[in-house]
Design a protein around this motif. Structure first.
Motif, PDB file in Angstrom:
ATOM      1  N   SER A 177       0.816  -1.213   0.000  1.00 16.46           N
ATOM      2  CA  SER A 177       0.000   0.000   0.000  1.00 16.46           C
ATOM      3  C   SER A 177       0.851   1.266   0.000  1.00 16.46           C
ATOM      4  CB  SER A 177      -0.911   0.009   1.239  1.00 16.46           C
ATOM      5  OG  SER A 177      -1.504   1.275   1.433  1.00 16.46           O
ATOM      6  N   SER A 178       0.354   2.286  -0.666  1.00 14.80           N
ATOM      7  CA  SER A 178       1.012   3.595  -0.653  1.00 14.80           C
ATOM      8  C   SER A 178       0.773   4.336   0.663  1.00 14.80           C
ATOM      9  CB  SER A 178       0.498   4.452  -1.815  1.00 14.80           C
ATOM     10  OG  SER A 178       0.774   3.850  -3.056  1.00 14.80           O
ATOM     11  N   PHE A 179      -0.172   3.840   1.468  1.00  9.13           N
ATOM     12  CA  PHE A 179      -0.512   4.464   2.751  1.00  9.13           C
ATOM     13  C   PHE A 179      -0.544   3.368   3.816  1.00  9.13           C
ATOM     14  CE2 PHE A 179      -2.628   6.648  -0.760  1.00  9.13           C
ATOM     15  CZ  PHE A 179      -2.146   7.932  -0.621  1.00  9.13           C
ATOM     16  N   ASP A 191      -5.443   4.525  -2.485  1.00 11.31           N
ATOM     17  CA  ASP A 191      -6.449   5.511  -2.097  1.00 11.31           C
ATOM     18  C   ASP A 191      -6.470   5.598  -0.575  1.00 11.31           C
ATOM     19  OD1 ASP A 191      -8.839   6.869  -1.404  1.00 11.31           O
ATOM     20  OD2 ASP A 191      -9.813   6.253  -3.266  1.00 11.31           O
ATOM     21  N   TRP A 192      -6.100   6.750  -0.024  1.00  9.83           N
ATOM     22  CA  TRP A 192      -5.972   6.899   1.431  1.00  9.83           C
ATOM     23  C   TRP A 192      -7.275   6.584   2.168  1.00  9.83           C
ATOM     24  CZ3 TRP A 192      -8.411  10.261   4.889  1.00  9.83           C
ATOM     25  CH2 TRP A 192      -7.873  10.274   6.190  1.00  9.83           C
ATOM     26  N   SER A 195      -1.566   4.031   7.644  1.00  5.13           N
ATOM     27  CA  SER A 195      -2.979   4.386   7.756  1.00  5.13           C
ATOM     28  C   SER A 195      -3.877   3.193   7.448  1.00  5.13           C
ATOM     29  CB  SER A 195      -3.305   5.548   6.812  1.00  5.13           C
ATOM     30  OG  SER A 195      -4.679   5.857   6.852  1.00  5.13           O
ATOM     31  N   HIS A 196      -3.546   2.438   6.415  1.00  2.87           N
ATOM     32  CA  HIS A 196      -4.373   1.292   6.034  1.00  2.87           C
ATOM     33  C   HIS A 196      -4.237   0.139   7.028  1.00  2.87           C
ATOM     34  CE1 HIS A 196      -4.585   2.765   1.585  1.00  2.87           C
ATOM     35  NE2 HIS A 196      -5.388   3.431   2.399  1.00  2.87           N
ATOM     36  N   LYS A 209      -3.822  14.936  11.473  1.00  2.00           N
ATOM     37  CA  LYS A 209      -3.066  15.034  10.223  1.00  2.00           C
ATOM     38  C   LYS A 209      -2.662  16.482   9.937  1.00  2.00           C
ATOM     39  CE  LYS A 209      -3.367  13.648   5.353  1.00  2.00           C
ATOM     40  NZ  LYS A 209      -4.219  13.025   4.315  1.00  2.00           N
TER      41      LYS A 209
END
Length: 381
Positions: A192-194, A270-271, A197-198, A347
């Motif tokens: 994941s790109s996040f 997708d965040w 958070s994920h 954030k």
């Protein structure tokens, strides 16, 4: 010599990356085309299907050029040679009394550190729910973590509240034997790109399915007891349901539908798709409407309700500075007078200071609803 100087500017890491990618291509691996097993699982939860995404390549590139988050978590989780100061979450929670209400918080940095604002969120839940169990779970902290020395705010909670339990966990053991085990092993979360958070997103839905109770973000302060409420979330707007405060019954159909939504439709690019997106999509299907104002128990078949923004998100994220603004403090406090909680949008607000003793709204509420943490945090909260 000129050529040698040119080669010298290419870092060793870049050379290794280029060599590794060339090796993948030369071997003719299908990793670039199909990727390893994907997060898409059939309804029976058996072995995942393949999809045309290079999960393995994305993980590989993240390990070379990323911030090291996944490697840090994996390294700490793999070290079982050091006796931990904290109980292991899976063993501890599997023995809990399911008849007691539960409130869950999670810290996912894998460094094991909890600041005063995060500890404040935990204290507010413990203070307002003395009859409930309040859990703070630390994801894969360093094995040598000295909880009391390195986390004075957490030590303050442990000394002051018998209903606060601080635990550690790693994702391999936590998801083992459950509906997210194969999904996690697929590598989709690591790719994941996040990822951090994920990780929190997957944790909250899986935890509420397995144990039941209320999940809350660590940038919240509770202002009222939630004991009378079940199966709820809060709206941010007439279209969006937030996932910062979320209650689901143990092994309920709705909780499982949220877990399946993570498992079958995970979006690493997708965040918001796997946090607020999951509960929003699931509840829209249940209630047959996209308007959060219509998501009442009656409309949602007696299984869920969505509370208005005033209850948990009274200050929209674009106005987060109001929590820190002294000049408008009185107006802000009046605006919050009927809310059940505040969400301070960490954030954006994490680096904005609160001077202890000031009239900043965030500080005023902390002094009342997390008094031990606020009194012991020093000059700045």
């Amino acid at each position: 010599m000129k050529g040698s100087r040119g080669l010298a500017v290419v870092s060793r890491r870049h050379l290794l990356a280029l060599l590794a990618l060339c090796l993948l291509l030369l071997l003719g691996t299908n990793l670039l085309v199909q990727g390893p097993q994907s997060a898409v699982l059939p309804e029976n939860g058996n072995a995942p299907q393949k999809q045309p995404l290079g999960i393995g390549v994305r993980i590989f590139l993240k390990r070379l050029f990323g911030d090291g988050y996944g490697q840090r978590c994996d390294r700490h989780a793999a070290n079982r040679s050091v006796e931990r100061q904290l109980p292991e979450a899976t063993i501890f929670l599997d023995q809990r009394d399911p008849g007691r209400a539960a409130y869950f918080f999670v810290e996912t940095s894998c460094n094991g550190l909890v600041n005063a604002r995060q500890a404040c969120a935990v204290e507010s839940a413990a203070l307002l729910h003395p009859e409930a169990d309040v859990y703070l779970l630390l994801l894969s902290p360093p094995p040598e973590l000295d909880v009391r020395r390195q986390n004075p705010s957490v030590a303050n909670l442990m000394d002051g509240y018998r209903n606060v339990h601080v635990l550690y966990f790693n994702l391999v053991d936590y998801f083992k034997g459950g509906p997210l085990e194969q999904w996690f092993r697929s590598g989709a979360l690591r790719a994941s790109s996040f990822e951090q958070s994920h990780t929190s997103d997957a944790f909250r839905y899986y935890t509420l399915w397995k144990y039941g109770g209320t999940y809350m973000d660590l940038d919240i302060i509770l202002l009222r007891s939630l004991s009378a409420l079940t199966n709820f979330a809060g709206a941010e707007s007439s279209e969006d349901i937030a996932a910062g405060v979320l209650n689901l019954e143990r092994h309920s159909t709705l909780a499982m539908e949220c877990v399946r939504e993570i498992r079958d439709h995970f979006r690493g690019d997708d965040w918001g798709a796997n946090g607020p997106g999951v509960i929003t999509r699931t509840v829209q299907k249940l209630c047959g409407t996209e308007n959060t104002q219509e998501m009442t128990f009656d409309r949602c078949k007696g299984r869920f309700q969505v509370m208005p923004p005033l209850d948990f998100y009274p200050i929209p994220w674009r106005q987060w500075r109001l929590y820190f603004n002294i000049s408008s403090s009185n107006d802000t406090m009046r605006r919050l007078s009927k809310s059940k909680a505040i969400h301070v949008w960490n954030k954006f607000s994490a680096t904005t200071p609160v001077q202890v003793g000031s009239r900043q709204p965030y500080g005023l509420l902390a002094a009342k609803f997390c008094p031990r943490v606020y009194a012991g945090c020093g000059a700045t909260f």
